[in-house]
Write a protein that holds these residues in place. Structure first.
Motif, PDB file in Angstrom:
ATOM      1  N   LEU A  19       0.823  -1.199   0.000  1.00  0.00           N
ATOM      2  CA  LEU A  19       0.000   0.000   0.000  1.00  0.00           C
ATOM      3  C   LEU A  19       0.864   1.258   0.000  1.00  0.00           C
ATOM      4  CD1 LEU A  19      -2.825  -0.915   2.555  1.00  0.00           C
ATOM      5  CD2 LEU A  19      -3.098  -0.556   0.095  1.00  0.00           C
ATOM      6  N   ARG A  20       0.477   2.230  -0.827  1.00  0.00           N
ATOM      7  CA  ARG A  20       1.212   3.491  -0.903  1.00  0.00           C
ATOM      8  C   ARG A  20       0.227   4.655  -0.808  1.00  0.00           C
ATOM      9  NH1 ARG A  20       3.472   3.992  -6.193  1.00  0.00           N
ATOM     10  NH2 ARG A  20       5.073   5.388  -5.390  1.00  0.00           N
ATOM     11  N   MET A  21       0.628   5.691  -0.102  1.00  0.00           N
ATOM     12  CA  MET A  21      -0.157   6.922  -0.019  1.00  0.00           C
ATOM     13  C   MET A  21       0.546   7.956  -0.882  1.00  0.00           C
ATOM     14  SD  MET A  21      -2.878   8.332   1.335  1.00  0.00           S
ATOM     15  CE  MET A  21      -3.299   7.498   2.877  1.00  0.00           C
ATOM     16  N   VAL A  22      -0.007   8.234  -2.046  1.00  0.00           N
ATOM     17  CA  VAL A  22       0.677   9.068  -3.027  1.00  0.00           C
ATOM     18  C   VAL A  22      -0.141  10.310  -3.361  1.00  0.00           C
ATOM     19  CG1 VAL A  22       1.816   7.064  -4.041  1.00  0.00           C
ATOM     20  CG2 VAL A  22      -0.355   7.854  -4.984  1.00  0.00           C
ATOM     21  N   PRO A  23       0.516  11.403  -3.778  1.00  0.00           N
ATOM     22  CA  PRO A  23      -0.211  12.600  -4.213  1.00  0.00           C
ATOM     23  C   PRO A  23      -1.028  12.293  -5.463  1.00  0.00           C
ATOM     24  CG  PRO A  23       2.097  13.106  -3.766  1.00  0.00           C
ATOM     25  CD  PRO A  23       1.967  11.617  -3.776  1.00  0.00           C
ATOM     26  N   GLU A  24      -2.230  12.868  -5.555  1.00  0.00           N
ATOM     27  CA  GLU A  24      -3.063  12.648  -6.731  1.00  0.00           C
ATOM     28  C   GLU A  24      -2.474  13.330  -7.963  1.00  0.00           C
ATOM     29  OE1 GLU A  24      -7.113  13.599  -6.223  1.00  0.00           O
ATOM     30  OE2 GLU A  24      -7.510  11.994  -4.767  1.00  0.00           O
ATOM     31  N   HIS A  25      -1.784  14.451  -7.743  1.00  0.00           N
ATOM     32  CA  HIS A  25      -1.177  15.174  -8.856  1.00  0.00           C
ATOM     33  C   HIS A  25       0.334  14.930  -8.866  1.00  0.00           C
ATOM     34  CE1 HIS A  25      -4.836  17.472  -9.805  1.00  0.00           C
ATOM     35  NE2 HIS A  25      -5.041  17.418  -8.504  1.00  0.00           N
ATOM     36  N   ARG A  26       0.855  14.534  -9.995  1.00  0.00           N
ATOM     37  CA  ARG A  26       2.288  14.240 -10.109  1.00  0.00           C
ATOM     38  C   ARG A  26       3.143  15.477  -9.794  1.00  0.00           C
ATOM     39  NH1 ARG A  26       5.158  10.073 -12.010  1.00  0.00           N
ATOM     40  NH2 ARG A  26       7.266  10.469 -12.751  1.00  0.00           N
TER      41      ARG A  26
END
Length: 262
Positions: A19-26
């Protein structure tokens, strides 16, 4: 939700690695981040890529989440935090990658706080012969006080004095850490050196860092600006704190180079 909050929104994604928590915008990604590597296909690794043990029904293969290579359980048994890839939980890594990740975690736990707290320097812009006393620190964005540390969304070098500057980390092209013991101007690159556009990185032993020269691009332009930071001599400037901040900046620069090289 404001435009900035929408830009800075995060999402939980599941990949084969975890599982990764990543920004929606690159564009909101941390400059310290790393992309998840592709896994070496199972059919291309009949043996452990470390000890050469043959895989079979009993000896299972495991992929290192940092390098993507294939190993046996003995060579890839450690589960270590990997915040640079935004993993929520510790993930399986080979011995070599686990050691690197553990050292990085030390940077995030210690040096990153030093950079955020800031230090005082005399700052000279370009070829000017005048300098200004300023506090330099690493910051995410002044409009956002709540920062989730594990996402490492630190994108700005902020300088405060009579003047105010905000330099986006991704715009910095070269960082040179200057050390004590050299005549000013004698050498362009001193003992502590980090060049973001070159693989040439060296470190001094116990030499104390006394300053920094960085070059950065002005957004929307190819023009390079230069700033020189020098630790103050008077009692209002804590030289030990400044040296610690510069040493932390040197380690941060290495991480930035690795991210750009990927």
């Amino acid at each position: 939700m404001s435009g900035w909050e929408a830009h800075d929104a995060k999402k939980l994604v599941r990949s084969p690695s975890g599982l990764r928590m990543v920004p929606e915008h690159r564009s909101a990604r941390s400059p310290f981040g790393l992309d998840e590597p592709p896994w070496v296909p199972d059919k291309e690794c009949p043996r452990c890529m470390q000890c050469d043990t043959k895989f079979d029904f009993i000896t299972r293969k495991h992929h290192c989440r940092r390098c993507g290579k294939c190993f046996c359980d003995k060579c890839c048994s450690k589960k270590v935090p990997l915040p640079r890839m935004c993993f929520v939980d510790p993930v399986r890594q080979c011995a070599e990658c686990a050691l690197i990740s553990q050292k990085e975690t030390e940077f995030y736990d210690k040096q990153l706080k030093v950079l955020m707290n800031g230090a005082t320097f005399f700052v000279t812009l370009g070829s000017s012969d005048k300098s200004e006393l300023m506090v330099c620190r690493l910051s995410n964005n002044q409009r956002k006080k709540e920062i989730e540390v594990f996402l490492l969304l630190y994108r700005y070098l902020v300088l405060d004095g009579d003047s105010h500057y905000e330099i986006e980390i991704i715009q910095i092209s070269t960082v040179q850490i200057l050390t004590e013991g050299f005549t000013p101007g004698e050498k362009d690159i001193h003992t502590y050196t980090s060049l973001l556009e070159s693989q040439h990185i060296t470190e001094g032993g116990n030499t104390r860092a006394i300053g920094m020269v960085l070059q950065y691009k002005v957004p929307g332009s190819e023009e390079l600006m230069q700033m020189k930071f020098t630790a103050g001599e008077d009692f209002s400037c804590n030289k030990k704190l400044s040296a610690s901040w510069l040493a932390a900046m040197h380690k941060a620069t290495k991480l930035l180079y690795e991210s750009r090289d990927q």
